[in-house]
Design an enzyme around this catalytic site. Structure first.
Site, PDB file in Angstrom:
ATOM      1  N   HIS A  30      12.689  -2.918  -1.989  1.00 53.45           N
ATOM      2  CA  HIS A  30      11.983  -2.857  -3.461  1.00 53.45           C
ATOM      3  C   HIS A  30      12.769  -3.859  -4.121  1.00 53.45           C
ATOM      4  CE1 HIS A  30       9.549  -1.389  -6.712  1.00 53.45           C
ATOM      5  NE2 HIS A  30      10.792  -1.326  -7.108  1.00 53.45           N
ATOM      6  N   ARG A  71       0.942  -1.278   0.228  1.00 53.77           N
ATOM      7  CA  ARG A  71      -0.025   0.034   0.115  1.00 53.77           C
ATOM      8  C   ARG A  71       0.793   1.292  -0.050  1.00 53.77           C
ATOM      9  NH1 ARG A  71      -4.941  -1.450  -1.627  1.00 53.77           N
ATOM     10  NH2 ARG A  71      -5.295  -3.517  -0.583  1.00 53.77           N
ATOM     11  N   ASP A  74       9.684   8.172   1.222  1.00 53.79           N
ATOM     12  CA  ASP A  74       9.073   9.462   1.212  1.00 53.79           C
ATOM     13  C   ASP A  74       7.763   9.516   0.404  1.00 53.79           C
ATOM     14  OD1 ASP A  74       9.404   9.478  -1.571  1.00 53.79           O
ATOM     15  OD2 ASP A  74      11.066  11.051  -1.447  1.00 53.79           O
ATOM     16  N   ASN A 115      11.952   0.938   3.382  1.00 52.46           N
ATOM     17  CA  ASN A 115      11.290  -0.141   2.568  1.00 52.46           C
ATOM     18  C   ASN A 115      12.227  -1.042   1.726  1.00 52.46           C
ATOM     19  OD1 ASN A 115       9.079  -1.171   0.806  1.00 52.46           O
ATOM     20  ND2 ASN A 115       9.765   0.089  -0.869  1.00 52.46           N
TER      21      ASN A 115
HETATM   22  C1  GRF Z   1       9.821  -8.368  -1.697  1.00 57.64           C
HETATM   23  O1  GRF Z   1      10.674  -8.756  -2.824  1.00 57.64           O
HETATM   24  C2  GRF Z   1       9.756  -6.894  -1.563  1.00 57.64           C
HETATM   25  O2  GRF Z   1      10.856  -6.404  -2.338  1.00 57.64           O
HETATM   26  C3  GRF Z   1       8.278  -6.831  -2.349  1.00 57.64           C
HETATM   27  O3  GRF Z   1       7.684  -7.726  -2.341  1.00 57.64           O
HETATM   28  C4  GRF Z   1       8.389  -8.807  -1.700  1.00 57.64           C
HETATM   29  C5  GRF Z   1       7.938  -9.267  -0.620  1.00 57.64           C
HETATM   30  O4  GRF Z   1       8.173 -10.486  -0.129  1.00 57.64           O
HETATM   31  N1  GRF Z   1       7.958  -5.331  -2.286  1.00 57.64           N
HETATM   32  P1  GRF Z   1       8.028 -11.267   1.328  1.00 57.64           P
HETATM   33  O5  GRF Z   1       6.628 -11.113   1.791  1.00 57.64           O
HETATM   34  O6  GRF Z   1       9.084 -10.476   2.289  1.00 57.64           O
HETATM   35  O7  GRF Z   1       8.221 -12.686   1.152  1.00 57.64           O
END
Ligand code: GRF
Length: 210
Positions: A116, A98, A148, A114
């Site tokens: 990513h 979200r 941010d 975060n």
């Molecule tokens: C991760 O690869 C993260 O970077 C992305 O969603 C995935 C989440 O994986 N936004 P998990 O739920 O930690 O297994």
């Protein structure tokens, strides 16, 4: 909510399987000098696999379904109220799907991290692995950054490359990226908790462990 020193009480937000949450739980349990502990796990999805991981670790959970709210700001305020009793002083987004606005983020300035699954600023958004594959890049990776108000945009804390193989699928590539995330995210959270993360504009400098 943040205190004046480095944070030590972490809220982790998840929407999915929670493998990054698990990496963080394992890292904090394994290292007495980590400097922080996960005090609560929050989610927007009742079926998030991360909930079971939190419960197995004896960590409190809060569930705030996004779809219960007409407006994003209502969701964010409800989530803030859920987290408040646990007094977190930093937040880790570990697969939280979200977008969060200043309604939420202003409670923890420069203390929301975060992870990513791309080398930002390439491939922002929810489909980073598929888009990297479709684009034909030879190298992608993962990025840990401060959050941010723009999506996947805040100051970059750390990045690591992951080579793309000719026979990769979204699943195989994402799995290799996650293997790297599981190491990189706890490293960055530890740096934050140990007061080793220094922010200067968009530039983050990590000082070595003392
Ligand atoms: C991760 O690869 C993260 O970077 C992305 O969603 C995935 C989440 O994986 N936004 P998990 O739920 O930690 O297994």
């Amino acid at each position: 909510m943040p205190t004046s020193g480095p944070p030590s009480r972490l809220a982790v937000l998840v929407s999915g399987s929670g493998s990054n949450l698990q990496a963080l739980l394992d890292a904090t349990a394994a290292d007495p000098g980590f400097g922080g502990e996960v005090v609560v796990v929050g989610t927007d999805r009742e079926d998030a696999g991360g909930l079971a991981r939190a419960r197995d670790a004896g960590v409190a959970t809060v569930v705030q379904p996004f779809t219960d709210h007409a407006e994003r700001s209502d969701f964010e305020r409800a989530l803030l109220a859920d987290l408040a009793p646990f007094e977190p002083d930093a937040v880790v987004l570990a697969g939280f799907m979200r977008i969060l606005s200043s309604t939420f983020l202003s409670a923890w300035p420069d203390r929301v991290l975060n992870t990513h699954p791309s080398l930002l600023p390439a491939f922002r958004g929810a489909h980073a692995v598929r888009e990297a594959l479709d684009h034909g890049v030879k190298v992608t990776g993962c990025t840990v950054h401060l959050v941010d108000e723009q999506v996947d945009h805040g100051p970059i804390v750390a990045q690591e490359p992951v080579p793309v193989r000719d026979d990769d699928t979204v699943t195989s590539l994402h799995r290799r990226i996650q293997t790297v995330e599981h190491r990189l995210l706890p490293t960055c959270v530890a740096a934050l908790c140990q007061g080793r993360l220094h922010l200067d504009g968009r530039h983050v400098r990590l000082t070595p462990p003392g």
